[in-house]
Design a protein around this motif. Structure first.
Motif, PDB file in Angstrom:
ATOM      1  N   LEU A  85       0.776  -1.149  -0.435  1.00 38.92           N
ATOM      2  CA  LEU A  85       0.034  -0.304  -0.085  1.00 38.92           C
ATOM      3  C   LEU A  85       0.811   1.309   0.381  1.00 38.92           C
ATOM      4  O   LEU A  85       0.443   2.434  -0.824  1.00 38.92           O
ATOM      5  N   LEU A  86       1.662   1.484   1.008  1.00 36.74           N
ATOM      6  CA  LEU A  86       2.691   1.946   0.892  1.00 36.74           C
ATOM      7  C   LEU A  86       3.330   2.597  -0.702  1.00 36.74           C
ATOM      8  O   LEU A  86       3.820   3.308  -0.902  1.00 36.74           O
ATOM      9  N   ALA A  87       3.919   1.635  -0.912  1.00 34.61           N
ATOM     10  CA  ALA A  87       4.179   1.507  -2.173  1.00 34.61           C
ATOM     11  C   ALA A  87       3.452   2.069  -3.791  1.00 34.61           C
ATOM     12  O   ALA A  87       3.417   3.618  -4.612  1.00 34.61           O
ATOM     13  N   VAL A  88       2.121   1.470  -3.830  1.00 33.76           N
ATOM     14  CA  VAL A  88       1.081   2.493  -4.585  1.00 33.76           C
ATOM     15  C   VAL A  88       0.694   3.331  -4.141  1.00 33.76           C
ATOM     16  O   VAL A  88       0.883   4.642  -4.891  1.00 33.76           O
ATOM     17  N   GLU A  89       1.113   4.926  -2.627  1.00 31.34           N
ATOM     18  CA  GLU A  89       0.353   5.393  -2.082  1.00 31.34           C
ATOM     19  C   GLU A  89       2.247   6.421  -2.992  1.00 31.34           C
ATOM     20  O   GLU A  89       2.251   7.653  -3.440  1.00 31.34           O
ATOM     21  N   ALA A  90       3.150   5.900  -2.940  1.00 33.20           N
ATOM     22  CA  ALA A  90       4.234   6.347  -3.203  1.00 33.20           C
ATOM     23  C   ALA A  90       4.231   6.518  -5.249  1.00 33.20           C
ATOM     24  O   ALA A  90       4.668   8.325  -5.457  1.00 33.20           O
ATOM     25  N   LYS A  91       3.862   5.697  -5.777  1.00 33.07           N
ATOM     26  CA  LYS A  91       3.734   5.911  -6.654  1.00 33.07           C
ATOM     27  C   LYS A  91       3.035   7.274  -7.366  1.00 33.07           C
ATOM     28  O   LYS A  91       3.003   7.348  -7.777  1.00 33.07           O
ATOM     29  N   ALA A  92       1.812   7.332  -6.224  1.00 35.87           N
ATOM     30  CA  ALA A  92       0.618   7.326  -7.315  1.00 35.87           C
ATOM     31  C   ALA A  92       0.904   9.673  -7.253  1.00 35.87           C
ATOM     32  O   ALA A  92       0.731  10.325  -7.625  1.00 35.87           O
ATOM     33  N   LYS A  93       2.119   9.767  -5.689  1.00 35.53           N
ATOM     34  CA  LYS A  93       2.637  10.923  -5.194  1.00 35.53           C
ATOM     35  C   LYS A  93       3.445  11.160  -5.957  1.00 35.53           C
ATOM     36  O   LYS A  93       4.877  12.311  -5.680  1.00 35.53           O
ATOM     37  N   GLY A  94       4.458  10.350  -6.975  1.00 31.31           N
ATOM     38  CA  GLY A  94       5.736  10.506  -7.868  1.00 31.31           C
ATOM     39  C   GLY A  94       7.209  10.341  -6.679  1.00 31.31           C
ATOM     40  O   GLY A  94       8.556  11.036  -6.813  1.00 31.31           O
ATOM     41  N   VAL A  95       7.006   9.324  -5.472  1.00 30.55           N
ATOM     42  CA  VAL A  95       8.097   9.336  -4.953  1.00 30.55           C
ATOM     43  C   VAL A  95       8.305   7.976  -5.276  1.00 30.55           C
ATOM     44  O   VAL A  95       7.738   6.623  -5.680  1.00 30.55           O
ATOM     45  N   ASP A  96      10.000   8.078  -5.432  1.00 26.05           N
ATOM     46  CA  ASP A  96      10.884   6.781  -5.417  1.00 26.05           C
ATOM     47  C   ASP A  96      11.372   6.109  -4.335  1.00 26.05           C
ATOM     48  O   ASP A  96      12.048   4.698  -4.289  1.00 26.05           O
ATOM     49  N   VAL A  97      11.619   6.891  -3.339  1.00 27.16           N
ATOM     50  CA  VAL A  97      12.070   6.305  -2.123  1.00 27.16           C
ATOM     51  C   VAL A  97      11.161   6.761  -0.487  1.00 27.16           C
ATOM     52  O   VAL A  97      11.259   8.101  -0.344  1.00 27.16           O
ATOM     53  N   VAL A  98      10.730   5.670  -0.373  1.00 28.77           N
ATOM     54  CA  VAL A  98       9.445   5.750   1.092  1.00 28.77           C
ATOM     55  C   VAL A  98      11.404   5.723   2.602  1.00 28.77           C
ATOM     56  O   VAL A  98      11.620   4.488   2.119  1.00 28.77           O
ATOM     57  N   LEU A  99      10.823   6.611   3.135  1.00 27.67           N
ATOM     58  CA  LEU A  99      11.674   6.930   4.207  1.00 27.67           C
ATOM     59  C   LEU A  99      11.429   5.473   5.019  1.00 27.67           C
ATOM     60  O   LEU A  99      11.110   6.260   6.150  1.00 27.67           O
ATOM     61  N   ALA A 100      11.602   4.855   4.980  1.00 29.31           N
ATOM     62  CA  ALA A 100      10.942   3.395   6.485  1.00 29.31           C
ATOM     63  C   ALA A 100      11.020   2.294   5.636  1.00 29.31           C
ATOM     64  O   ALA A 100      11.683   2.383   4.925  1.00 29.31           O
ATOM     65  N   PRO A 101      11.074   1.032   6.872  1.00 29.62           N
ATOM     66  CA  PRO A 101      11.054   1.099   7.727  1.00 29.62           C
ATOM     67  C   PRO A 101      11.838   1.784   9.370  1.00 29.62           C
ATOM     68  O   PRO A 101      13.025   1.793   8.827  1.00 29.62           O
ATOM     69  N   THR A 102      11.076   2.110  10.527  1.00 31.19           N
ATOM     70  CA  THR A 102      12.619   2.332  11.209  1.00 31.19           C
ATOM     71  C   THR A 102      13.217   1.458  12.231  1.00 31.19           C
ATOM     72  O   THR A 102      11.775   0.898  13.017  1.00 31.19           O
ATOM     73  N   LEU A 103      13.928   0.703  12.049  1.00 36.20           N
ATOM     74  CA  LEU A 103      14.046  -0.677  12.870  1.00 36.20           C
ATOM     75  C   LEU A 103      14.889  -0.194  13.793  1.00 36.20           C
ATOM     76  O   LEU A 103      15.486  -1.233  14.423  1.00 36.20           O
ATOM     77  N   ASN A 104      14.883   0.770  14.297  1.00 37.24           N
ATOM     78  CA  ASN A 104      15.750   1.016  16.237  1.00 37.24           C
ATOM     79  C   ASN A 104      14.578   0.041  17.128  1.00 37.24           C
ATOM     80  O   ASN A 104      13.095   0.033  16.887  1.00 37.24           O
ATOM     81  N   LEU A 105      14.780   0.119  18.403  1.00 37.74           N
ATOM     82  CA  LEU A 105      14.472  -0.803  19.008  1.00 37.74           C
ATOM     83  C   LEU A 105      13.467  -0.117  20.805  1.00 37.74           C
ATOM     84  O   LEU A 105      14.525   0.936  20.990  1.00 37.74           O
ATOM     85  N   HIS A 106      12.413  -0.425  20.780  1.00 41.12           N
ATOM     86  CA  HIS A 106      12.499  -0.130  22.201  1.00 41.12           C
ATOM     87  C   HIS A 106      12.879  -0.542  23.202  1.00 41.12           C
ATOM     88  O   HIS A 106      12.881  -1.606  24.391  1.00 41.12           O
ATOM     89  N   ARG A 107      14.147   0.500  22.877  1.00 41.55           N
ATOM     90  CA  ARG A 107      14.550  -0.335  24.728  1.00 41.55           C
ATOM     91  C   ARG A 107      14.441   0.482  25.419  1.00 41.55           C
ATOM     92  O   ARG A 107      14.256  -0.091  26.737  1.00 41.55           O
ATOM     93  N   SER A 108      13.460   1.430  26.192  1.00 38.76           N
ATOM     94  CA  SER A 108      13.485   2.374  26.937  1.00 38.76           C
ATOM     95  C   SER A 108      12.098   2.601  26.856  1.00 38.76           C
ATOM     96  O   SER A 108      10.943   2.825  26.036  1.00 38.76           O
ATOM     97  N   PRO A 109      10.523   2.432  27.836  1.00 36.90           N
ATOM     98  CA  PRO A 109       9.682   2.449  27.460  1.00 36.90           C
ATOM     99  C   PRO A 109       8.902   4.122  27.532  1.00 36.90           C
ATOM    100  O   PRO A 109       8.053   4.433  27.142  1.00 36.90           O
ATOM    101  N   LEU A 110      10.367   5.261  27.811  1.00 35.35           N
ATOM    102  CA  LEU A 110      10.129   6.573  27.835  1.00 35.35           C
ATOM    103  C   LEU A 110      10.688   6.662  26.374  1.00 35.35           C
ATOM    104  O   LEU A 110      10.597   7.766  26.168  1.00 35.35           O
ATOM    105  N   GLY A 111      10.775   6.436  25.367  1.00 39.78           N
ATOM    106  CA  GLY A 111      11.377   6.497  24.445  1.00 39.78           C
ATOM    107  C   GLY A 111      10.590   6.773  23.382  1.00 39.78           C
ATOM    108  O   GLY A 111       8.926   7.165  23.205  1.00 39.78           O
ATOM    109  N   GLY A 112      10.730   8.859  23.061  1.00 41.26           N
ATOM    110  CA  GLY A 112       9.709   9.380  22.442  1.00 41.26           C
ATOM    111  C   GLY A 112       9.654   9.106  21.372  1.00 41.26           C
ATOM    112  O   GLY A 112       7.864   9.046  20.710  1.00 41.26           O
TER     113      GLY A 112
END
Length: 831
Positions: A85-112
């Motif tokens: 679905l993100l790829a379909v949205e990207a193509k519709a908006k002329g986007v070549d590179v989607v800046l996702a996914p975020t692969l960092n971890l839930h190290r602390s429950p306080l992480g913003g």
């Protein structure tokens, strides 16, 4: 493209042309180069939706559930479909590179930025992230694995050095990125702002080894926006592209560094080669079609109708934490329903910061409940005490003062007050107002018809000189300097200044807010308007009366933009305002109460053991209401399992620190984060990693281990067969989890660690077998001395069950060396 084809293109470029390609041409675009038929490549934020190149409310996007909700699905097929679905949205908006996914971890429950990351566990994050990447890239759009690496909190994120040992870095924080490269062939990797062990990541040797040299990453390594702060050290590192542009330390300064020999031309050629390879893959050369879509292990997932997919995703990510026979509610037996809490009518559907989008629409729980239930069912809404987060100017009673349409008027003025631009907008939040030549001041105005009389609170957010008047009365007037370099604050969520004024109900008031534009302060302007706060006691009493007089009550509680957002970490897990008091009061009045938690990460729930049912909805995206209605009224089962261990109170959490000391944040806990830390400390959380209830029950009967001796399956070490029975009265889905333990290990290990999982479905009374494949990497440990991965021979315990804290089945497997560097397993009976 072949290497020979790329080399031919490279030969057509002179040094100046090559250097020009290595810095973005704009905030979101790379540079073009007609000499080789290269058009610009467009990038866009995208973890929860593809925004495109601008923050414009008229440019809407499909809004997915937050990444923490996607992690809670424990469902790679669904994650891959969301990627499509993100790829379909990207193509519709002329986007070549989607800046996702975020692969960092839930190290602390306080992480913003907790909501933007999948889980606390490297294995679950690796599998979920790889699935999303496959979904995006199978359709010719590049995905981006970010933020490489150990970028797991927000405090001082531009300058912090995260210090950790090599084993922890390799086994925990790098593992999801390795899976993105090796398993999903991700096309772009983004480095974070932070340093690791004293070296900022844009200059770090970690960009070369292991990313490129060991894992074989052949894509583009891009900086986070503004993370390049030097010329020669970053150019000599393995970084390929500095964003944003057109200005960066790699513009003219890099050319001079090449001329005087400080940066070899070979380093520049390597970077340009990777950019050209990416361009070929996304169809940016000679207007060609994408040349190398990333392979999927199975059939390519075709995009689904967005509304139906996103509605299904809400239910799949909802986690039923507790249920004493209240859920699902039977619509046929209801004559009245009390819906309590402000977020029932205005749910928080996404987290704050750079990942934000303007959703196509938002289905509210209150609206969806009324549509789902029969017209004869009385649905009463009581908002309860105010949360304290002021809403943006707009909505009912707010009109453009020029043409009377609902919304606001945006104007851009010259220094002499001349109007350079005027346009209608829906709200008082404008992140990127247009800047015509000579722009000096941005103004938002509206004619407000107050629904309630009393003291209203107005605010204007931004930097520099700002003013706000209501009917000519000044409420804010001053100069407010920028006190941070964090782009999420400067460009997306600048601080606001507030003032109060008494208004009369039904009497229009003209609101005018202005901010002058100054260099390095962004251009965002945020205008808020909060009606008089209801009396706390009266609001609680109205909620109690509504709950007591109904057949059942659904109470919505959650976090706010101020308490959970990119740019800052949390300092508490307590729900803002009087929400705990609201829940307690409703529970006391109505024995059939469901509490729905609307947050991106853990919150304290001191009433959880008294609540008849608790449902975690996360930030559920644009189909929040329809998806939750499906779950609450039984059309769908809550499919989620916790991707993160939830503490009862913050003080119980074994790992919680996010604040650096003298610029350094030490990961002193090593690999023991999340459920691993709770197990090592012999502590019991409120809810374990992996926990989640459905609308049926399961009996775990047996587990057995089958070693993999087939060379065809090089990834799988052994398979755990778990036999279980649906012991309830309804068809359901169960996520079967397998954890390993190595008592008496010669190396430090977690008490137990997640090794694999699989889901099964069964009808009432039916017995099924879950086949959980355990990869070789689950047995590996990193040896700093050997500079490589080792597998310790011996007996491993194999634990199976529905969560990290409930593992009723145990088996064993003996791992022995074959003498040729491989390891085989010998099975032992399970029980």
């Amino acid at each position: 493209m072949t290497q020979e084809e790329i080399a031919r293109l490279l030969d057509k470029l002179d040094p100046r042309q090559k250097v020009r390609l290595l810095t973005g041409a704009t905030t979101w675009r790379t540079a073009d180069e007609p000499a080789v038929g290269l058009r610009p490549m467009t990038m866009s934020d995208g973890p929860a939706g593809v925004r495109g190149e601008s923050w414009d409310e008229r440019n809407t996007s499909a809004l997915l559930p937050s990444a923490s909700a996607v992690g809670a699905m424990w469902d790679e097929d669904l994650a891959e479909r969301l990627g499509a679905l993100l790829a379909v949205e990207a193509k519709a908006k002329g986007v070549d590179v989607v800046l996702a996914p975020t692969l960092n971890l839930h190290r602390s429950p306080l992480g913003g930025r907790h909501f933007e990351c999948y889980s606390e566990d490297p294995e679950l994050t690796a599998r979920t992230g790889a699935a999303l990447i496959r979904g995006i890239q199978a359709h010719g759009v590049a995905a981006t694995a970010k933020h490489y690496v150990a970028n797991d909190s927000e405090t001082d994120r531009l300058t912090v050095s995260v210090d950790l040992d090599e084993r922890t870095l390799r086994e925990v924080y790098l593992l999801p990125f390795e899976a993105a490269v090796r398993a999903a062939r991700v096309r772009v990797v983004m480095c974070g702002y932070n340093a690791v062990n004293g070296t900022t990541l844009a200059e770090s040797p970690l960009l070369a080894r292991p990313l490129k040299e060991e894992w074989g990453f052949d894509g583009v390594l891009v900086s986070d926006w503004g993370a390049v702060r030097s010329t020669v050290p970053t150019a000599l590192a393995a970084l390929d592209l500095a964003m944003p542009g057109p200005e960066s330390p790699w513009d003219n300064r890099l050319g001079r560094a090449i001329e005087d020999g400080r940066v070899p031309m070979a380093a520049v050629d390597e970077k340009v080669t990777r950019l050209l390879r990416l361009a070929g893959r996304v169809g940016a050369l000679h207007r060609s079609a994408p040349t190398d879509p990333a392979p999927s292990p199975g059939p390519v997932v075709e995009p689904e109708e967005p509304g139906a997919l996103l509605r299904r995703a809400v239910a799949a990510g909802c986690v039923l934490l507790g249920n004493r026979g209240v859920l699902p509610l039977d619509p046929a037996s209801l004559t009245s329903l009390a819906v309590i809490g402000a977020q029932a009518a205005d749910p928080r559907v996404q987290g704050g910061g750079s990942a934000g989008v303007h959703p196509r629409h938002v289905s509210t729980p209150l609206g969806a409940f009324r549509e789902t239930l029969a017209p004869t069912v009385r649905v009463v809404h009581a908002p309860g005490p105010a949360l304290g987060a002021p809403p943006f100017l707009g909505g009912p009673g707010c009109h453009d003062p020029r043409d009377g349409r609902p919304g606001t008027l945006l104007r851009v003025l010259a220094a002499d007050g001349a109007e350079l631009y005027a346009g209608h907008r829906e709200s008082g939040r404008q992140i990127e107002p247009p800047l015509p030549p000579g722009a000096h001041t941005v103004e938002i105005s509206a004619r407000l018809l107050p629904a309630a009389g009393g003291t209203w609170t107005f605010g204007v957010g931004g930097f520099g000189r700002m003013s706000l008047t209501v009917d000519g009365t000044p409420l804010v007037d001053g100069v407010f300097p920028r006190e941070t370099d964090d782009p999420a604050v400067v460009h997306v969520n600048p601080p606001s200044q507030y003032g109060e004024i008494a208004l009369t109900a039904g009497r229009p008031a003209l609101v005018v807010a202005r901010r002058e534009l100054a260099e390095e302060t962004g251009r965002a302007i945020l205008v808020t308007a909060a009606p008089p706060r209801p009396d706390r006691a009266t609001a609680l009493a109205e909620a109690v009366d509504a709950a007591r007089s109904a057949d059942a009550a659904v109470v919505f509680v959650g976090t706010t933009q101020d308490s959970e957002s990119e740019g800052h970490d949390r300092t508490t897990l307590a729900l803002p305002g009087d929400q705990d008091a609201l829940v307690r009061a409703v529970i006391a009045a109505q024995p059939r109460t469901v509490v729905v938690v609307n947050s991106g990460g853990p919150v304290e729930m001191p009433w959880r053991t008294d609540a008849p049912a608790v449902l975690l909805a996360w930030f559920p995206g644009q189909e929040a209401g329809t998806g939750l209605a499906d779950v609450l009224f039984g059309a769908a089962e809550p499919g989620g399992r916790l991707p993160t261990t939830w503490p009862a109170i913050l003080a119980d959490a074994p790992v919680s620190a996010t604040r650096p000391v003298d610029g350094v944040l030490r990961y002193a806990e090593g690999p023991h984060i999340g459920h691993r830390a709770w197990l090592r400390e012999h502590r019991a959380p409120a809810y374990w990693f992996g926990h989640g209830l459905g609308y049926t029950t399961w009996g775990y009967e047996s587990a057995s281990v089958t070693p993999s001796t087939e060379m065809a399956d090089e990834e799988t070490a052994f398979t755990v067969s778990v036999r279980l029975r649906n012991t309830g009265g309804r068809r359901g889905r169960e996520v079967v989890q397998v954890y390993l333990a190595r008592p008496g290990s010669a190396v430090e290990r977690p008490v137990r660690w997640l090794a694999g999982y699989a889901s099964v479905e069964a009808a009432p009374g039916e017995t099924v077998t879950a086949a959980v494949r355990v990869p070789h990497r689950a047995l590996h440990h990193w040896s700093p001395r050997e500079r490589g991965w080792l597998t310790e021979p011996g007996t491993y315990e194999v634990h199976a069950g529905p969560s990290a804290g409930r593992l009723p089945l145990v088996a064993s497997v003996e791992i022995r060396s074959t003498g040729d560097g491989r390891f085989l397993g010998e099975r032992f009976p399970g029980h």
